[in-house]
Design a protein around this motif. Structure first.
Motif, PDB file in Angstrom:
ATOM      1  N   TYR A   1       0.819  -1.211   0.000  1.00  0.00           N
ATOM      2  CA  TYR A   1       0.000   0.000   0.000  1.00  0.00           C
ATOM      3  C   TYR A   1       0.857   1.268   0.000  1.00  0.00           C
ATOM      4  O   TYR A   1       0.590   2.224  -0.728  1.00  0.00           O
ATOM      5  N   LYS A   2       1.881   1.284   0.851  1.00  0.00           N
ATOM      6  CA  LYS A   2       2.696   2.484   0.994  1.00  0.00           C
ATOM      7  C   LYS A   2       3.359   2.843  -0.333  1.00  0.00           C
ATOM      8  O   LYS A   2       3.353   4.002  -0.767  1.00  0.00           O
ATOM      9  N   GLU A   3       3.911   1.841  -1.021  1.00  0.00           N
ATOM     10  CA  GLU A   3       4.609   2.089  -2.285  1.00  0.00           C
ATOM     11  C   GLU A   3       3.631   2.409  -3.419  1.00  0.00           C
ATOM     12  O   GLU A   3       3.901   3.281  -4.256  1.00  0.00           O
ATOM     13  N   VAL A   4       2.494   1.722  -3.442  1.00  0.00           N
ATOM     14  CA  VAL A   4       1.480   2.018  -4.455  1.00  0.00           C
ATOM     15  C   VAL A   4       0.956   3.437  -4.266  1.00  0.00           C
ATOM     16  O   VAL A   4       0.762   4.182  -5.236  1.00  0.00           O
TER      17      VAL A   4
ATOM     18  N   GLY B   1       0.149   8.193  -6.265  1.00  0.00           N
ATOM     19  CA  GLY B   1      -0.367   9.386  -5.613  1.00  0.00           C
ATOM     20  C   GLY B   1      -1.687   9.164  -4.907  1.00  0.00           C
ATOM     21  O   GLY B   1      -2.608   9.973  -5.018  1.00  0.00           O
ATOM     22  N   ALA B   2      -1.800   8.067  -4.147  1.00  0.00           N
ATOM     23  CA  ALA B   2      -3.063   7.693  -3.502  1.00  0.00           C
ATOM     24  C   ALA B   2      -2.978   7.876  -1.994  1.00  0.00           C
ATOM     25  O   ALA B   2      -1.961   7.555  -1.372  1.00  0.00           O
ATOM     26  N   SER B   3      -4.048   8.355  -1.400  1.00  0.00           N
ATOM     27  CA  SER B   3      -4.159   8.514   0.049  1.00  0.00           C
ATOM     28  C   SER B   3      -4.669   7.209   0.671  1.00  0.00           C
ATOM     29  O   SER B   3      -5.094   6.300  -0.051  1.00  0.00           O
ATOM     30  N   PRO B   4      -4.648   7.087   2.013  1.00  0.00           N
ATOM     31  CA  PRO B   4      -5.179   5.866   2.643  1.00  0.00           C
ATOM     32  C   PRO B   4      -6.618   5.552   2.251  1.00  0.00           C
ATOM     33  O   PRO B   4      -6.966   4.383   2.036  1.00  0.00           O
ATOM     34  N   SER B   5      -7.467   6.571   2.164  1.00  0.00           N
ATOM     35  CA  SER B   5      -8.856   6.298   1.787  1.00  0.00           C
ATOM     36  C   SER B   5      -8.948   5.800   0.353  1.00  0.00           C
ATOM     37  O   SER B   5      -9.748   4.904   0.033  1.00  0.00           O
TER      38      SER B   5
ATOM     39  N   ALA C   1      -5.185 -14.493 -12.229  1.00  0.00           N
ATOM     40  CA  ALA C   1      -3.777 -14.294 -12.569  1.00  0.00           C
ATOM     41  C   ALA C   1      -3.608 -13.224 -13.647  1.00  0.00           C
ATOM     42  O   ALA C   1      -2.724 -12.360 -13.559  1.00  0.00           O
ATOM     43  N   VAL C   2      -4.451 -13.272 -14.677  1.00  0.00           N
ATOM     44  CA  VAL C   2      -4.379 -12.274 -15.746  1.00  0.00           C
ATOM     45  C   VAL C   2      -4.654 -10.874 -15.194  1.00  0.00           C
ATOM     46  O   VAL C   2      -3.969  -9.898 -15.540  1.00  0.00           O
ATOM     47  N   SER C   3      -5.642 -10.766 -14.309  1.00  0.00           N
ATOM     48  CA  SER C   3      -5.964  -9.460 -13.737  1.00  0.00           C
ATOM     49  C   SER C   3      -4.849  -8.953 -12.818  1.00  0.00           C
ATOM     50  O   SER C   3      -4.625  -7.742 -12.702  1.00  0.00           O
ATOM     51  N   THR C   4      -4.129  -9.869 -12.164  1.00  0.00           N
ATOM     52  CA  THR C   4      -3.009  -9.468 -11.319  1.00  0.00           C
ATOM     53  C   THR C   4      -1.890  -8.863 -12.160  1.00  0.00           C
ATOM     54  O   THR C   4      -1.239  -7.887 -11.754  1.00  0.00           O
ATOM     55  N   ILE C   5      -1.673  -9.429 -13.336  1.00  0.00           N
ATOM     56  CA  ILE C   5      -0.709  -8.829 -14.262  1.00  0.00           C
ATOM     57  C   ILE C   5      -1.189  -7.443 -14.690  1.00  0.00           C
ATOM     58  O   ILE C   5      -0.400  -6.498 -14.825  1.00  0.00           O
ATOM     59  N   GLY C   6      -2.506  -7.305 -14.888  1.00  0.00           N
ATOM     60  CA  GLY C   6      -3.069  -6.007 -15.234  1.00  0.00           C
ATOM     61  C   GLY C   6      -2.794  -4.958 -14.165  1.00  0.00           C
ATOM     62  O   GLY C   6      -2.485  -3.799 -14.467  1.00  0.00           O
ATOM     63  N   VAL C   7      -2.900  -5.363 -12.883  1.00  0.00           N
ATOM     64  CA  VAL C   7      -2.575  -4.444 -11.788  1.00  0.00           C
ATOM     65  C   VAL C   7      -1.113  -4.015 -11.877  1.00  0.00           C
ATOM     66  O   VAL C   7      -0.771  -2.845 -11.678  1.00  0.00           O
ATOM     67  N   ALA C   8      -0.242  -4.966 -12.201  1.00  0.00           N
ATOM     68  CA  ALA C   8       1.197  -4.684 -12.250  1.00  0.00           C
ATOM     69  C   ALA C   8       1.556  -3.655 -13.315  1.00  0.00           C
ATOM     70  O   ALA C   8       2.519  -2.900 -13.143  1.00  0.00           O
ATOM     71  N   ILE C   9       0.820  -3.602 -14.404  1.00  0.00           N
ATOM     72  CA  ILE C   9       1.164  -2.685 -15.499  1.00  0.00           C
ATOM     73  C   ILE C   9       0.336  -1.399 -15.462  1.00  0.00           C
ATOM     74  O   ILE C   9       0.458  -0.563 -16.347  1.00  0.00           O
ATOM     75  N   SER C  10      -0.506  -1.245 -14.436  1.00  0.00           N
ATOM     76  CA  SER C  10      -1.358  -0.057 -14.334  1.00  0.00           C
ATOM     77  C   SER C  10      -0.508   1.195 -14.118  1.00  0.00           C
ATOM     78  O   SER C  10       0.453   1.189 -13.331  1.00  0.00           O
ATOM     79  N   GLN C  11      -0.889   2.268 -14.801  1.00  0.00           N
ATOM     80  CA  GLN C  11      -0.167   3.534 -14.689  1.00  0.00           C
ATOM     81  C   GLN C  11      -0.979   4.600 -13.961  1.00  0.00           C
ATOM     82  O   GLN C  11      -0.504   5.727 -13.801  1.00  0.00           O
ATOM     83  N   SER C  12      -2.173   4.274 -13.546  1.00  0.00           N
ATOM     84  CA  SER C  12      -3.002   5.233 -12.824  1.00  0.00           C
ATOM     85  C   SER C  12      -3.853   4.481 -11.814  1.00  0.00           C
ATOM     86  O   SER C  12      -4.034   3.262 -11.902  1.00  0.00           O
TER      87      SER C  12
ATOM     88  N   ARG D   1      -2.408  12.831   7.653  1.00  0.00           N
ATOM     89  CA  ARG D   1      -2.048  13.683   6.523  1.00  0.00           C
ATOM     90  C   ARG D   1      -1.019  12.966   5.652  1.00  0.00           C
ATOM     91  O   ARG D   1       0.064  12.586   6.135  1.00  0.00           O
ATOM     92  N   VAL D   2      -1.345  12.780   4.389  1.00  0.00           N
ATOM     93  CA  VAL D   2      -0.469  12.053   3.466  1.00  0.00           C
ATOM     94  C   VAL D   2       0.863  12.761   3.312  1.00  0.00           C
ATOM     95  O   VAL D   2       1.934  12.129   3.262  1.00  0.00           O
ATOM     96  N   ASP D   3       0.859  14.093   3.241  1.00  0.00           N
ATOM     97  CA  ASP D   3       2.085  14.840   2.957  1.00  0.00           C
ATOM     98  C   ASP D   3       3.056  14.867   4.133  1.00  0.00           C
ATOM     99  O   ASP D   3       4.187  15.333   4.004  1.00  0.00           O
TER     100      ASP D   3
END
Length: 471
Positions: A35-38, A43-47, A88-99, A404-406
């Motif tokens: 979560y922290k790295e994603v 650019g995602a907050s905890p929520s 498994a295919v969808s997990t690869i999709g998560v890996a290549i997501s850019q947003s 606070r994320v920042d």
């Protein structure tokens, strides 16, 4: 019960089913572990990270009835193999997501695959074991699944802080889990034998001819059978009660996806957070096994009461453990051993309910042909409600407790934000645990009644088949 192939003293089918359970849990745990790295990468907050879990869990819950419907016409190895490929295919999709939006789409697809697999795995274990030993059998299933959770979470957490060929470690972890899942799914499809059927088949169970009209009739018959199974399951009083407690009882477990992030905010770092999660998951694994074993013994001594007593004890003890972990312990990275001991004991005690009561009771109160359906609808109801837990934790931490994320420092975390997150977690865990314990109580009356009703129905079915055979 059908005999399965044995290799070196082990059932091939049971071995591969457990491997599938390992990979299923590994796939579930890799995203919370990073979560922290994603959050930093996208650019995602905890929520917002909580919404990623919500989308996957909600899609999984509403898709769960598919497992019950498919199991009426296809063998469970086919269903599990297909679902594994899907996730498994969808997990690869998560890996290549850019947003964050792309990641959310693939997480929703991932939920469909998991929805198909989990009820099929659970009903397979129910059909493969006797009534007196189901608690222990479900405990073993949870134990090996926790091995997958440990492996997936640990690998993802350790890889998250590195890059490989220019790719972030959390992306590499997702690809790695997906590749292994595809391989395991293929083995299940080819080699596993379904205990419900004499002779192994991966074709449609109600095999028809090539005639289009006959296939159309079979399709209508399948949907009628599905609707009948759904109506039967939903009317069972004990099912309604277990689902009611599960609606609230699953919320704390869903909120625990923030544990890794919380440990890192305290300052334990990737390795420290990963080791704490390994300890907690290991405690839960052996706790589930122990809870299933002790509930089997309690059920033999106190039929229809022992399992419920064990479940209430486990859910009630979750409250003081959660308080001590999240509020009483000093949030200090130098207290690693305190956290480790607390998490180990907590895992051993709070993890009984599924193996000791829920799964065995479900197997007892429905006809064997409806077992996948009952496990599917349990996941559907519980998962849809529990999906709200993760975003709720994030919202409480931000809006009520001042997260606070920042203010989060990537290398060392933030004590203030860790404090806010722990308060949000406890709020979402304590009250549901208390309600979960309370909602088990009506089973003292309904469990025996529903058990006797389904056994009487099964006996009448057997007598009808016997009479038809000699007419």
């Amino acid at each position: 019960m059908q005999k399965t192939k044995v290799l070196w003293g082990f059932s091939v089918s049971a071995f591969l089913i457990n491997l599938a359970a390992i990979m299923e849990r590994a796939d579930e745990t890799i995203m919370p572990a990073v979560y922290k790295e994603v959050g930093q990468d996208l650019g995602a907050s905890p929520s917002q990270l909580g919404y990623l879990s919500f989308i996957r869990a909600f899609t999984q819950s509403v898709s769960s009835p598919l497992a019950g419907i498919l199991s009426l016409r296809y063998s469970r190895p086919s269903v599990i193999g297909f679902g594994t490929l899907f996730w498994a295919v969808s997990t690869i999709g998560v890996a290549i997501s850019q947003s964050l939006f792309e990641c959310a789409i693939w997480r929703s697809v991932n939920g469909i695959g998991l929805a198909i697999v989990i009820p099929s795995l659970t009903s397979f274990i129910a059909d493969s074991n006797s009534e007196d030993g189901r608690g222990l059998a479900f405990g073993w299933l949870n134990l090996v699944a926790c091995i997958g959770g440990i492996g997936g979470g640990t690998v993802a957490t350790l890889l998250a802080g590195h890059t490989f060929g220019g790719y972030a470690g959390w992306r590499v972890a997702h690809v790695l889990i997906a590749v292994v899942s595809i391989f395991i799914g293929l083995l299940v499809y080819v080699f596993v034998e379904d205990p419900k059927f004499s002779g192994r088949t991966h074709r449609k169970l109600h095999e028809g001819k090539d005639d289009l009209g006959q296939n159309h009739i079979l399709s209508i018959s399948m949907w009628k059978e599905s609707l009948h199974a759904i109506r039967t399951v939903l009317r069972i009083r004990s099912f309604q009660i277990v689902v009611l407690q599960g609606l609230v009882g699953s919320i704390p477990w869903a909120s625990m996806v923030f544990f890794t992030m919380w440990f890192e905010l305290i300052g334990f770092g990737h390795e420290g957070a990963a080791s704490l999660m390994v300890i907690f998951i290991t405690g839960c694994a052996f706790g589930s096994l122990f809870g299933g074993w002790i509930a089997d013994k309690a059920n033999r001594r106190y039929p229809f009461i022992g399992r419920v007593m064990c479940a209430q004890f486990s859910s009630l003890m979750s409250i003081p453990f959660s308080w001590f972990l999240l509020l009483a312990l000093p949030q200090d990275s130098k207290r690693w051993s305190w956290y480790a001991a607390t998490l180990a004991c907590m895992g051993l005690i709070i993890s009984w309910c599924q193996a000791c009561a829920n799964s065995p009771i479900f197997a007892d109160i429905v006809h064997p042909s409806h077992r996948t359906m009952i496990y599917a609808f349990d996941r559907a109801f519980e998962g849809s409600f529990a999906a709200l837990a993760a975003p709720t934790v994030g919202i409480l931490a931000e809006q009520l407790y001042g997260y606070r994320v920042d203010m989060v420092i990537p290398e060392t975390g933030s004590k203030i934000e860790a404090f806010a997150l722990s308060r949000g977690l406890f709020t979402v865990m304590a009250i549901p645990y208390a309600l979960c314990c309370l909602f088990y109580t009506p089973l003292y009356v309904t469990y025996k009644r529903d058990y006797e009703a389904v056994n009487k129905s099964a006996l009448l079915d057997e007598e009808g088949i016997y009479k038809q055979a000699f007419e």
